[in-house]
Structures are given as C-alpha cells and as structure tokens.
Motif scaffolding. Sequence first.
Motif, PDB file in Angstrom:
ATOM      1  N   ASN A 127       5.774   2.703  -2.957  1.00  0.00           N
ATOM      2  CA  ASN A 127       4.576   1.906  -2.729  1.00  0.00           C
ATOM      3  C   ASN A 127       4.386   1.742  -1.223  1.00  0.00           C
ATOM      4  N   GLY A 134      -0.058   4.545  -3.783  1.00  0.00           N
ATOM      5  CA  GLY A 134       1.154   5.163  -4.291  1.00  0.00           C
ATOM      6  C   GLY A 134       1.495   6.398  -3.479  1.00  0.00           C
ATOM      7  N   ASN A 177       1.453   6.811 -12.823  1.00  0.00           N
ATOM      8  CA  ASN A 177       0.864   5.807 -11.937  1.00  0.00           C
ATOM      9  C   ASN A 177       0.464   4.607 -12.791  1.00  0.00           C
TER      10      ASN A 177
END
Length: 368
Positions: A127, A134, A177
Amino acid sequence: MAGPSRRGFLAGLLAAGMAPQASWADLGHPAYLSAGKSPDGSFLLAGLDRTGAILFRHALPARGHAATAHPTRPEAVAFARRPGQFADVIDCRTGAALARLTPPPGHHFYGHGVFSPDGRSLFTTENAFESGDGRIGIWDASDGYRRIGDHASGGIGPHDIKLRTSPDGQHNLVVANGGIQTHPDSGRAKLNLATMQPNLSYLSLEGTLQDQLILNADMRLNSIRHLAISATGTVGFAMQWQGDAGADLPIIGLHNPGSAPRLMAEDDPRLRNLNGYGGSVAFSCDGTQIAVTSPRGGVVQIADCTTGALLRELRLTDVCGLASDADGFVVTTGQGLLAQLSTSQADRPSHIRARTDLAWDNHLIPIA
C-alpha cells in the motif's frame, strides 16, 4: 597416496563455482508453511511435513500472515500481518534469517507475496498509503533480495497475489485488489467504504495490466481477498463482505481471463454460515472442487466447480488455514489442529493429523 577428502572436494567445487545448490530435498521435502502463535505470546513461522510434524521454526518480531516458498531453494519469505513493516527471508534448513525486507518509505506490506517462475524475483503486495494506490514491490532474489522497483497493482488494497500459468504456458501475476483503502495512522480502519470497488487484476511479470474483473454493483462491498489457481489456470477467489451483517452473498468465485465470473452456491442458505468471511481458498488436486474456510463462522464449505453447488460443510472452531493434497483438503485451526478433510465426507474431519500448542494463523501454504 590418500584421495581428496569430501571437504576438500566441496571446497574445490565452491571455488570453481560448481558447488551443488541446496534444494528442498535437503530438508526432506516439507509440505507446508504456516505462521503461528506460541503459548508464551511470541510469533513464528513453521515448516510442517504432511503429518503435521514441525521441521523448523523461525521467530517473527510480530504477528505473521502468509508466506511464500522459493521454487527451488529451501528458502521462504514470511510476511507480517497488514499493515506490515517486515518480511523475513528464512533458510528453511535451519530456521535462520537470511534477510529482513522493509518496504520503502510511504509503503507497507499487505501480507502476501510470490516468486517468479525462475525464482529470481519476489513480488510483494503493498500500500502506498499517502496516495492510497496499490503497488507490487519487486525484489531481486538472486542478489540478496535487493529492492529493484515496483509497479501498480491495478487497484486499491492489493492483498493476495499468485503466479498463474495459462494453458499455453504463459506466466502472469493475479492480484486480489480488495478495494479497501487504509492508512497506518488509522490502523486497520476501512477509509473508503462509500466508494470501494474491488477487482481481480491480471498483470504481466513486468506490470502491464492484461485483464481485469470488476464485480457487479451489488457485490461492490465484497472485498476480493484470497486466491487459488487450478492446474488449468482457473482462478478461485475468496471474498469478505464489508456491508451489513446477515447477507446471504456468495463468498467464493471462479474466473478465467476474458470470461464472466462464476459465483459458487449463489442461492444456498448455508452461505450465511460463513458469516461473510472467506479466510482461505483452495482447489482440490483434480480441480473439480473448491473449498473455503471461515474462522468467523467456524466452518469449511466445499463447492462443485462445474455446477457451483455447495456439496458439504464442516464445522470446526477457528478454522482458517487450507490446502489440498491427494487425499482431499487439509486445514489448520487456531486451536492447534492440522486435520485431513476428505472430498467425499465433510460432516467431520476424517483424520486429525496433528495437535500442537500453537495457534495456527490464517494460511497453510503448500510447498510445491
């Protein structure tokens, strides 16, 4: 005259750059990796054989989450639970640390990683918390795990990452994700539920986005978290519902690039027993079944990959770790159990392989 000693022979090979490289066979072919917690409150990564016997232990500085095994060398990387600031590279012959990876400033690890097919690169989910993007970190595993770059994950909150081999032999990365934005200043708080949008992204090893699955609007709050890859390249994904409690929504699905997803057990009321939480996911060895664990619900559910029907359910307290073997599925629990689960009978474990005083954590990682 006496012949050369074995030590002298090996020294000569080493000097010539011909020494045999250590392999998983030197460790007796361990079957699984799992993070855990000892009774004294300390954390570790352990290597297990198929009976559940512990072959090595490595102390971790804080709670671990998942791990990944090098494809050839007896090395593993243990990842901290998110938001994590360490990943330990371990010599699995001894449990000794080879390196400790630290994400660059402004990043934290998300608990998972995977090696390239040749083992030269390690990819880590991360992160970039100021922007919320991402990222996939890239580390040179052939040069002391030196950080060499990163690229976009294809979304927000990348959690699990797997290497996928397509039927034509091409390799790519699959990234779950989860869509949830977090920041270390807020701990594990979810900062964007009003706008979150999970996806499943397929990336080249160089980072090019090749395909992407975005769920329908009514599934927007079903965070895609964990992955399994079948021998034919089908992706299984497990989700975690972020909406109101009590929703009877699918928690596992199947996907192949270029096609629509197939959600398992869509109309089965037993979905409620998962409590909206898919902890780990795995295909059976023959690819005909897919299983999911839920520590929050205390259940394992197995679905048929062809029909999508829920075949059976097992109740087991604090179950989460999950892998497959030739006899069916193997699960671990926070109560220290490693249990065999037959693909043809699931009202109870068909065999308790091992009991320990360790609280096994979320994942049971198979070593190919």
